[in-house]
Write a protein that holds these residues in place. Structure first.
Motif, PDB file in Angstrom:
ATOM      1  N   GLU A   2      14.182  -7.677  24.945  1.00 51.38           N
ATOM      2  CA  GLU A   2      15.015  -8.703  24.298  1.00 51.38           C
ATOM      3  C   GLU A   2      15.355  -8.350  22.854  1.00 51.38           C
ATOM      4  N   LEU A   3      14.800  -7.280  22.310  1.00 51.62           N
ATOM      5  CA  LEU A   3      14.974  -6.971  20.896  1.00 51.62           C
ATOM      6  C   LEU A   3      16.423  -6.665  20.551  1.00 51.62           C
ATOM      7  N   ASP A   4      17.088  -5.859  21.345  1.00 49.35           N
ATOM      8  CA  ASP A   4      18.459  -5.452  21.026  1.00 49.35           C
ATOM      9  C   ASP A   4      19.395  -6.647  20.986  1.00 49.35           C
ATOM     10  N   GLY A   5      19.326  -7.498  21.986  1.00 50.77           N
ATOM     11  CA  GLY A   5      20.212  -8.670  22.014  1.00 50.77           C
ATOM     12  C   GLY A   5      19.893  -9.653  20.905  1.00 50.77           C
ATOM     13  N   HIS A   6      18.611  -9.804  20.571  1.00 51.36           N
ATOM     14  CA  HIS A   6      18.248 -10.751  19.520  1.00 51.36           C
ATOM     15  C   HIS A   6      18.771 -10.280  18.163  1.00 51.36           C
ATOM     16  N   LEU A   7      18.694  -8.981  17.871  1.00 49.74           N
ATOM     17  CA  LEU A   7      19.217  -8.475  16.600  1.00 49.74           C
ATOM     18  C   LEU A   7      20.740  -8.574  16.562  1.00 49.74           C
ATOM     19  N   ARG A   8      21.405  -8.298  17.665  1.00 50.12           N
ATOM     20  CA  ARG A   8      22.864  -8.409  17.683  1.00 50.12           C
ATOM     21  C   ARG A   8      23.291  -9.841  17.391  1.00 50.12           C
ATOM     22  N   ALA A   9      22.558 -10.810  17.935  1.00 48.42           N
ATOM     23  CA  ALA A   9      22.919 -12.216  17.683  1.00 48.42           C
ATOM     24  C   ALA A   9      22.698 -12.585  16.223  1.00 48.42           C
ATOM     25  N   GLN A  52      21.147  -7.520   3.774  1.00 47.37           N
ATOM     26  CA  GLN A  52      22.433  -8.229   3.831  1.00 47.37           C
ATOM     27  C   GLN A  52      22.476  -9.271   4.937  1.00 47.37           C
ATOM     28  N   ILE A  53      21.373  -9.453   5.619  1.00 47.36           N
ATOM     29  CA  ILE A  53      21.331 -10.444   6.698  1.00 47.36           C
ATOM     30  C   ILE A  53      20.309 -11.521   6.383  1.00 47.36           C
ATOM     31  N   GLY A  54      19.102 -11.098   6.053  1.00 48.20           N
ATOM     32  CA  GLY A  54      18.042 -12.046   5.781  1.00 48.20           C
ATOM     33  C   GLY A  54      16.921 -11.904   6.780  1.00 48.20           C
ATOM     34  N   PRO A  55      15.963 -12.811   6.755  1.00 48.66           N
ATOM     35  CA  PRO A  55      14.827 -12.725   7.669  1.00 48.66           C
ATOM     36  C   PRO A  55      15.219 -13.060   9.101  1.00 48.66           C
ATOM     37  N   VAL A  56      14.634 -12.318  10.044  1.00 51.61           N
ATOM     38  CA  VAL A  56      14.873 -12.535  11.468  1.00 51.61           C
ATOM     39  C   VAL A  56      13.506 -12.576  12.154  1.00 51.61           C
ATOM     40  N   ARG A  57      13.264 -13.612  12.935  1.00 50.59           N
ATOM     41  CA  ARG A  57      11.968 -13.740  13.611  1.00 50.59           C
ATOM     42  C   ARG A  57      11.944 -12.846  14.847  1.00 50.59           C
ATOM     43  N   ILE A  58      10.874 -12.067  14.934  1.00 51.17           N
ATOM     44  CA  ILE A  58      10.751 -11.081  16.014  1.00 51.17           C
ATOM     45  C   ILE A  58       9.544 -11.359  16.892  1.00 51.17           C
ATOM     46  N   ALA A  59       8.451 -11.890  16.307  1.00 54.24           N
ATOM     47  CA  ALA A  59       7.197 -12.043  17.049  1.00 54.24           C
ATOM     48  C   ALA A  59       7.402 -12.874  18.291  1.00 54.24           C
ATOM     49  N   GLY A  60       6.756 -12.405  19.383  1.00 52.61           N
ATOM     50  CA  GLY A  60       6.817 -13.116  20.649  1.00 52.61           C
ATOM     51  C   GLY A  60       7.893 -12.621  21.573  1.00 52.61           C
ATOM     52  N   LEU A  61       8.830 -11.785  21.078  1.00 46.37           N
ATOM     53  CA  LEU A  61       9.894 -11.268  21.924  1.00 46.37           C
ATOM     54  C   LEU A  61       9.381 -10.081  22.745  1.00 46.37           C
ATOM     55  N   HIS A  62       9.922  -9.915  23.934  1.00 47.40           N
ATOM     56  CA  HIS A  62       9.702  -8.705  24.691  1.00 47.40           C
ATOM     57  C   HIS A  62      10.582  -7.599  24.125  1.00 47.40           C
ATOM     58  N   PHE A  63      10.149  -6.383  24.313  1.00 46.95           N
ATOM     59  CA  PHE A  63      10.923  -5.257  23.790  1.00 46.95           C
ATOM     60  C   PHE A  63      12.324  -5.217  24.409  1.00 46.95           C
ATOM     61  N   ASP A  66       8.300  -4.716  28.868  1.00 48.20           N
ATOM     62  CA  ASP A  66       7.675  -6.036  28.758  1.00 48.20           C
ATOM     63  C   ASP A  66       6.701  -6.121  27.591  1.00 48.20           C
ATOM     64  N   TYR A  67       6.710  -5.119  26.717  1.00 44.86           N
ATOM     65  CA  TYR A  67       5.813  -5.136  25.553  1.00 44.86           C
ATOM     66  C   TYR A  67       6.217  -6.286  24.621  1.00 44.86           C
ATOM     67  N   ILE A  68       5.242  -7.089  24.194  1.00 42.41           N
ATOM     68  CA  ILE A  68       5.490  -8.240  23.328  1.00 42.41           C
ATOM     69  C   ILE A  68       5.304  -7.807  21.882  1.00 42.41           C
ATOM     70  N   LEU A  69       6.343  -7.972  21.094  1.00 42.06           N
ATOM     71  CA  LEU A  69       6.305  -7.588  19.690  1.00 42.06           C
ATOM     72  C   LEU A  69       5.488  -8.594  18.894  1.00 42.06           C
ATOM     73  N   GLY A  70       4.845  -8.080  17.833  1.00 41.87           N
ATOM     74  CA  GLY A  70       4.031  -8.950  17.011  1.00 41.87           C
ATOM     75  C   GLY A  70       3.827  -8.370  15.631  1.00 41.87           C
ATOM     76  N   PRO A  71       3.101  -9.074  14.767  1.00 39.53           N
ATOM     77  CA  PRO A  71       2.868  -8.600  13.403  1.00 39.53           C
ATOM     78  C   PRO A  71       2.190  -7.232  13.411  1.00 39.53           C
ATOM     79  N   GLY A  72       2.712  -6.320  12.568  1.00 42.05           N
ATOM     80  CA  GLY A  72       2.177  -4.977  12.470  1.00 42.05           C
ATOM     81  C   GLY A  72       3.009  -3.946  13.183  1.00 42.05           C
ATOM     82  N   ASP A  73       3.887  -4.335  14.105  1.00 45.45           N
ATOM     83  CA  ASP A  73       4.747  -3.367  14.782  1.00 45.45           C
ATOM     84  C   ASP A  73       5.838  -2.893  13.837  1.00 45.45           C
ATOM     85  N   GLU A  74       6.196  -1.626  13.990  1.00 47.37           N
ATOM     86  CA  GLU A  74       7.256  -1.043  13.170  1.00 47.37           C
ATOM     87  C   GLU A  74       8.507  -0.900  14.018  1.00 47.37           C
ATOM     88  N   LEU A  75       9.651  -1.411  13.476  1.00 50.04           N
ATOM     89  CA  LEU A  75      10.934  -1.333  14.159  1.00 50.04           C
ATOM     90  C   LEU A  75      11.813  -0.319  13.450  1.00 50.04           C
TER      91      LEU A  75
END
Length: 895
Positions: A209-216, A196-207, A161-170
């Motif tokens: 949800e990260l995998d599914g959001h990147l796949r989409a 080869q993809i472009g910018p993807v918004r990450i802030a506000g996501l739970h950890f 349930d960790y919420i990602l935000g600015p400063g986190d390293e993926l």
């Protein structure tokens, strides 16, 4: 060439050489962007004060703990504002492991320094004046030494349930139709840039949800791929600690930190801060109120909350407090909740102890900040619901150590202790037979008498020696071979190369033989004189030092070679005090008057004769006391008297004197005296006399010490004392202290003088005196020498010749020398009597040199005492007369 041009060329050449030399020197130093020397920071330098960049690898070595205060004692510093930083997307090569701080790698991060102890609160002082105890504030010691393990480490698993935000390293790895892997940091806009993809918004996501959001996001362009994504280094956030905290201020902590983690990092509440109502405020609203008592007492951390950037931890002032003392598990001062019952306060204190009296609880209360009053509540369901108030002093009493239906037996018994009482119980139930009156200590002493001797006893101090050097045998030092009279012949043969004992290596210089060890083991003085010690032969003793107590028997026993081995001596002695058969007593408490009465009975008639009249009936609470001769001094006729006969007896040894037996009768029972017995030099000692003598010696030393102190005070307070006199007095004081210390070491012998003649040799000459326990009679053999010691030319022992006077022996010794004090010569008789020259004056002058001498006598010639010269007296009188003259002249001038 012109003459002037030559000088110009030379100057130009010097400048060229200096220029190249300077370049060579500066080329050896690398170019640096040290902000401490230039005053400006490089554009590429990471700003570790920025919460986003504080967790970067460049700042990893600058912080040992995930939570570090920026302004430890100032809550007004807000740190760096994240909105002012440029929106950059930092990326780095993919890594499966993070950069671990060296302090964190070994798993033992350093601990924070111990916080200084805070002063006592007013309530602590108030309670201390009432109870005599300084009670601790409950929970305050939790933050005194804060281990860093309370703060989350960088490698802590990220919760789902960790919420990602600015400063986190993926850490992202993609393979299939598209392949790339990289460590991407979320920028200020909350996005990461995927190649080869472009910018993807990450802030506000739970950890989660990260995998599914990147796949989409990648699936919009590519198909047939797979990926893995997790969080590397997490971001840092800024929180504020305010209120009654030990170290209020702004703290940079991990984004995984919670309220409790930050409390430990900040040192927790102060002694004036509350532990029961700590608030977490966010955007002006209270998110949670945390009670540290739930964590400390119940282990409940359910109200702990995770922190976000900008949160405020507020510690209010402490609320109502009550003190808990007495039979509780954790006495201390506790913070109260509104209308908290007494049962809750007892639960906070860990409950009552096992010796608490669960009958009543005392409460001392302050009524409306005005008066104090005492109240008591019952320890039951109704009493425990009593509401506590601010300033209460709650005391839980312990039980009264009263035994019900119990009797006690103590004293000279094998099993003293407490026993159950029953109706019709008698003394014989506690003392069933005679063996129950023998103490355990007696049997232990008897057991020690039968310890087997060791089969092999090594030479003393042999374990301290080391291997011989040069592969050659060496002699064992004689000081290590003192095992018996013929031990020196049992030594190791010396080597033929002449190696001596100093070549034998030892562990330390203390293990080597000292010069004193090289002396004879049989006598410390002249080996030809078995009756005098070395001090008597090498010095000039005075009559005061001998005091008429140095008998021939004591000198012979002290010089015996067998007396140098106390561990090998076998003595007969009473192992334990014997039972007092005539008296025992029952201590009984009267239940009506609460007075103690004594009921005596005859122990001998009860145990030995089974007299029913002495078998008294016992009551509950009785104490039966059995005495020994060490407790009560019994009549001398009933005492067990152990007498020692040493020396010239037919059967010397230890004897038990029968009731009424005298010294003469005991010696006759021991076979009488041998033909070599010398009664004139015998010594009779008694323990009771020794105790009285020692008391008199101590009294004399105490009186002498007081006299010396008074004389020193009088000298110091004398107005006419000169500086020289004061200096001499201080020197004399040190000598007097040494003299008093030596007097305090004197121990009485307990000798009783028996008057014998030099010709006394049979039992009829022994006195017919009653004996006591511990008496000892020592009868030496007839000596063959007379000793001459002191200020003579030849201190020695000379063969005794009948009818030879003092002068003849002095003549054999060479006569007195030039430092002899002839007027204070004296004789120490074999029986300890001292005869001085001063009391030997007769009708025809001094008859000292004509006095007869007996075997074993010692003639002592002391040295002269040094006195101040006549010049010192003349100077003192001249100074006195000059002072009188000056005083008279001053009076004449005045008139």
């Amino acid at each position: 060439m012109f003459p002037g041009s030559r000088g110009k060329i030379g100057i130009f050449g010097i400048f060229v050489c200096v220029f190249f030399l300077g370049r060579g020197i500066f080329a050896q130093f690398p170019a640096t962007n040290d902000t401490s020397t230039t005053g400006a920071q490089s554009p590429n330098t990471v700003n570790c004060a920025d919460p986003v960049e504080a967790s970067s690898p460049d700042c990893g070595a600058q912080s040992q703990y995930p939570g570090t205060p920026q302004t430890p004692y100032s809550a007004g510093s807000a740190g760096s504002d994240q909105s002012h930083l440029p929106a950059t997307n930092s990326s780095s090569p993919y890594s499966d492991t993070e950069q671990i701080n060296p302090q964190t790698r070994n798993g033992n991060p350093p601990q924070q320094a111990v916080l200084p102890a805070e002063p006592l609160t007013e309530l602590q002082k108030f309670i201390a004046s009432t109870t005599g105890q300084i009670l601790p504030i409950f929970g305050a010691d939790l933050f005194r030494r804060v281990p860093s393990t309370f703060a989350p480490l960088n490698l802590t698993p990220v919760p789902m349930d960790y919420i990602l935000g600015p400063g986190d390293e993926l850490r992202i790895r993609v393979w299939g139709q598209v392949n790339f892997q990289s460590n991407l940091r979320v920028d200020r806009t909350g996005e990461v840039f995927l190649p080869q993809i472009g910018p993807v918004r990450i802030a506000g996501l739970h950890f989660s949800e990260l995998d599914g959001h990147l796949r989409a996001a990648i699936g919009r362009i590519y198909h047939n791929f797979d990926l893995t994504a997790d969080v590397g280094q997490i971001r840092a956030i800024q929180v504020y600690v305010a209120g009654q905290a030990r170290r209020p201020g702004v703290y940079t902590v991990s984004s995984l930190s919670t309220l409790v983690d930050t409390l430990f990092a900040s040192g927790g509440p102060s002694i004036e801060g509350s532990l029961r109502s700590i608030e977490l405020r966010r955007d002006g609203a209270v998110v949670t109120r945390f009670d540290l008592y739930d964590l400390l007492i119940k282990g409940d951390k359910s109200k702990d909350a995770k922190l976000e950037s900008g949160d405020v931890i507020f510690i209010p002032a402490v609320g109502p407090q009550a003190a808990m003392v007495g039979s509780v598990r954790n006495p201390g001062i506790y913070e109260l909740l509104p209308q908290e019952p007494l049962s809750s306060l007892l639960a906070d204190a860990g409950g009552v102890s096992s010796v608490a009296a669960e009958a009543r609880v005392s409460i001392e209360r302050i009524d409306e900040h005005h008066d104090r009053r005492a109240m008591e509540v019952a320890y039951d369901a109704n009493g425990l619901t009593t509401a506590t108030a601010d300033g209460d002093l709650v005391r839980v009493y312990s039980i009264v150590p009263l035994y019900q239906k119990t009797v006690i037996i103590r004293g000279n018994t094998a099993n003293p202790g407490r026993f159950a009482w029953h109706a019709g119980m008698h003394v014989s139930d506690l003392i069933p037979d005679k063996s129950s009156l023998i103490t355990r200590n007696y049997w232990w002493q008897r057991t020690l008498l039968g310890l087997p001797a060791p089969e092999f006893e090594p030479i003393q101090r042999l374990g301290n020696l080391r291997q011989p050097t040069d592969n050659q045998p060496v002699n064992i030092p004689p000081c290590l071979l003192h095992r018996g009279a013929g031990s020196q012949q049992a030594g190791v043969q010396g080597n033929q190369n002449g190696s001596d004992q100093n070549q034998y290596p030892a562990e330390s210089p203390q293990d080597q033989c000292s010069p004193g060890d090289q002396q004879s083991q049989y006598s410390s003085g002249n080996p030809q004189n078995p009756y005098l010690s070395g001090n008597q032969q090498n010095q000039s003793p005075t009559a005061q030092q001998h005091g008429g107590s140095s008998a021939l028997a004591s000198a012979e026993i002290g010089s015996s070679s067998r007396a140098t081995f106390p561990s090998q001596r076998t003595e007969v002695q009473i192992l334990a005090p014997e039972i007092d058969w005539n008296y025992a007593v029952i201590e009984r408490l009267d239940r009506e008057t609460l007075k103690t009465t004594l009921v005596p009975f005859d122990l001998g008639r009860l145990v030995l004769q089974h007299d029913a009249s002495q078998d008294l009936e016992l009551e509950a609470g009785d104490v039966v006391s059995i005495f020994s001769e060490a407790d009560i001094h019994v009549p001398i006729a009933e005492q067990t008297k152990l007498i020692h006969l040493d020396g010239e007896f037919v059967h010397p040894g230890a004897y038990t004197a029968t009731p009424g037996e005298t010294l003469r009768q005991l010696v006759r029972r021991a076979g009488g005296l041998t033909p070599n017995a010398y009664l004139y030099g015998s010594m009779f000692t008694r323990e009771s006399t020794r105790a009285v003598q020692q008391a008199r010696i101590d009294e004399y030393v105490q009186s002498l010490s007081m006299q010396i102190q008074r004389s020193n005070l009088a000298l110091a307070g004398s107005p006419g004392a000169s500086s020289a006199a004061l200096a001499a007095g201080s020197l004399a004081q040190s000598s007097e202290h040494d003299f008093l210390d030596s007097l305090r070491q004197i121990r009485a012998t307990g000798r009783v003088v028996l008057h014998f003649q030099p010709s006394s040799s049979n039992l009829a000459n022994l006195p017919d005196i009653a004996l006591e326990d511990g008496d000892r009679l020592i009868v030496p053999h007839v000596p063959a020498v007379v000793n001459v010691v002191g200020a003579v030319y030849d201190q020695n022992s000379f063969l005794y010749t009948q009818r030879q006077a003092v002068g003849a022996y002095l003549k054999q010794a060479g006569g007195p020398n030039r430092i002899a004090d002839r007027s204070h010569e004296f004789i120490i008789r074999a029986d300890g009597e001292v005869i001085s020259r001063e009391i030997s004056k007769g009708l025809w002058g001094n008859e000292f040199v004509n006095l007869p001498v007996n075997p074993g006598d010692s003639i002592v010639v002391p040295e002269k005492a040094f006195k101040p010269s006549a010049l010192v007296g003349v100077l003192d009188w001249s100074q006195l007369f000059s002072q009188f003259a000056l005083g008279a002249s001053a009076l004449s001038v005045i008139h």
